[in-house]
Design an enzyme around this catalytic site. Sequence first.
Site, PDB file in Angstrom:
ATOM      1  CE  LYS A 242      52.065  41.929  38.517  1.00 57.47           C
ATOM      2  NZ  LYS A 242      52.653  42.226  37.164  1.00 57.47           N
TER       3      LYS A 242
ATOM      4  N   GLY B 188      50.602  48.626  40.016  1.00 59.42           N
ATOM      5  CA  GLY B 188      50.165  49.552  38.969  1.00 59.42           C
ATOM      6  C   GLY B 188      51.313  50.320  38.326  1.00 59.42           C
ATOM      7  CB  THR B 189      54.909  49.406  37.968  1.00 58.55           C
ATOM      8  OG1 THR B 189      54.725  48.567  39.096  1.00 58.55           O
ATOM      9  CG2 THR B 189      56.213  50.163  38.049  1.00 58.55           C
TER      10      THR B 189
ATOM     11  CD1 TRP C  14      47.107  52.873  33.796  1.00 57.68           C
ATOM     12  CD2 TRP C  14      46.195  51.970  35.632  1.00 57.68           C
ATOM     13  NE1 TRP C  14      45.775  53.206  33.811  1.00 57.68           N
ATOM     14  CE2 TRP C  14      45.199  52.666  34.927  1.00 57.68           C
ATOM     15  CE3 TRP C  14      45.864  51.317  36.824  1.00 57.68           C
ATOM     16  CZ2 TRP C  14      43.881  52.735  35.387  1.00 57.68           C
ATOM     17  CZ3 TRP C  14      44.554  51.380  37.270  1.00 57.68           C
ATOM     18  CH2 TRP C  14      43.574  52.082  36.558  1.00 57.68           C
TER      19      TRP C  14
ATOM     20  CG  HIS D 179      59.325  46.865  41.617  1.00 64.16           C
ATOM     21  ND1 HIS D 179      58.148  47.560  41.473  1.00 64.16           N
ATOM     22  CD2 HIS D 179      59.382  46.017  40.556  1.00 64.16           C
ATOM     23  CE1 HIS D 179      57.527  47.141  40.371  1.00 64.16           C
ATOM     24  NE2 HIS D 179      58.260  46.213  39.804  1.00 64.16           N
TER      25      HIS D 179
ATOM     26  NE  ARG E 235      45.879  45.914  42.563  1.00 62.92           N
ATOM     27  CZ  ARG E 235      45.868  45.109  41.502  1.00 62.92           C
ATOM     28  NH1 ARG E 235      47.005  44.765  40.915  1.00 62.92           N
ATOM     29  NH2 ARG E 235      44.725  44.666  41.005  1.00 62.92           N
TER      30      ARG E 235
ATOM     31  CB  SER F 198      48.224  41.450  41.232  1.00 67.41           C
ATOM     32  OG  SER F 198      48.798  41.801  39.989  1.00 67.41           O
TER      33      SER F 198
ATOM     34  CB  VAL G 187      46.102  54.890  30.337  1.00 68.24           C
ATOM     35  CG1 VAL G 187      47.127  55.762  29.611  1.00 68.24           C
ATOM     36  CG2 VAL G 187      45.171  55.738  31.192  1.00 68.24           C
ATOM     37  CD  GLN G 188      40.185  53.880  31.571  1.00 65.84           C
ATOM     38  OE1 GLN G 188      39.729  53.081  32.385  1.00 65.84           O
ATOM     39  NE2 GLN G 188      40.790  54.999  31.948  1.00 65.84           N
TER      40      GLN G 188
ATOM     41  CG  ASP H 137      38.942  46.297  28.121  1.00 62.06           C
ATOM     42  OD1 ASP H 137      39.455  45.328  28.713  1.00 62.06           O
ATOM     43  OD2 ASP H 137      37.755  46.651  28.263  1.00 62.06           O
TER      44      ASP H 137
END
Length: 296
Positions: free
Chosen positions: A48, A50-51, A53, A110, A132, A140, A230-231, A233
């Site tokens: 959690k 940001g993997t 992303w 991970h 993070r 998250s 990659v934003q 939304d």
Amino acid sequence: LSSMKLPSRPELIDFEGVSMIHYFTDNWEKVKNFQARPDDILIATYPKAGTTWVSYILDLLYFGNGAPERQTSQPIYTRVPFLESCFKVIPSGTELADNLPTSPRLIKTHLPVQLVPKSFWEQNSRIVYVARNAKDNAVSYFHFDRMNMGEPEPGDWNTFLQTFIEGKKGFGSWFDHVNGWWEKKLTYSNLLYMFYEDLVEDTGHEVAHLCSFLGLSTSVEEREKITKGVQFDAMKQNKMTNYSTIPVMDFKISPFMRKGKVGDWKSHFTVAQNEQFDEVYKQKMKNTTVKFRTEI
Ligand code: A3P
């Protein structure tokens, strides 16, 4: 994958001193003996952080202009195999990685640094670690465990937070994870240590940073296009990056692409929980130089 059903929520086990769930240790002989290649790129994170992303950013940097069906019909988790995963109903991570046709191979893990297969170090593969801040990471992870039937039962928020503090989560303690990988940077130069908060604050800057680490001469226009794609939304709408194709996740409870914010912890931690957490944090982080931001 659509027929994928997991029996019931797994228990935590102790694996070489790290809390784990069996889906990530069942294939251990193959994981341990995995043959890395010099051009492999390993994306390593505590769950959690940001993997997905960073996986998607790297995928676009390397393969965004290649075969269009990769972008339109292959979910990100098949493009970037999850090395230690072994869900039986789909091929294991090592099998998927062994059969990746592309070069470089992008591989996700991970694992805490001490459990990473030794061939990655021997081959001097490049590694991108994403970290993070603990508070948002915990929030998250809590929502992820609520909606993902492949994870242990999280209990209520306070119960979850106590187990997070104790390191009784899959892949062990957040503190050990981020500190272990930070230490590794001192002796292993092919490791880029990134922060989720920096990605949120200025994605374009981090994309440029990744390009320089990877030796890519991606044009400014291309980088801008990727940064836009990659934003949060965009990725939330994109079926190939939003995990909507995995049935063990119940998006009615909480979507995979949940909020994507820095500071959402403030809507979860009580004043007392925050004080307790800050106290533990000071203790556990007293011997490290790594600095996190809990707001931007
Ligand atoms: P939240 O639950 O706080 O929303 P991982 O991929 O390691 O499982 O991490 C998932 C977390 O990263 C989720 O955090 C998810 O929303 C966030 N995330 C994924 N893509 C993102 C993006 N493009 N921008 C911001 N956050 C993103």
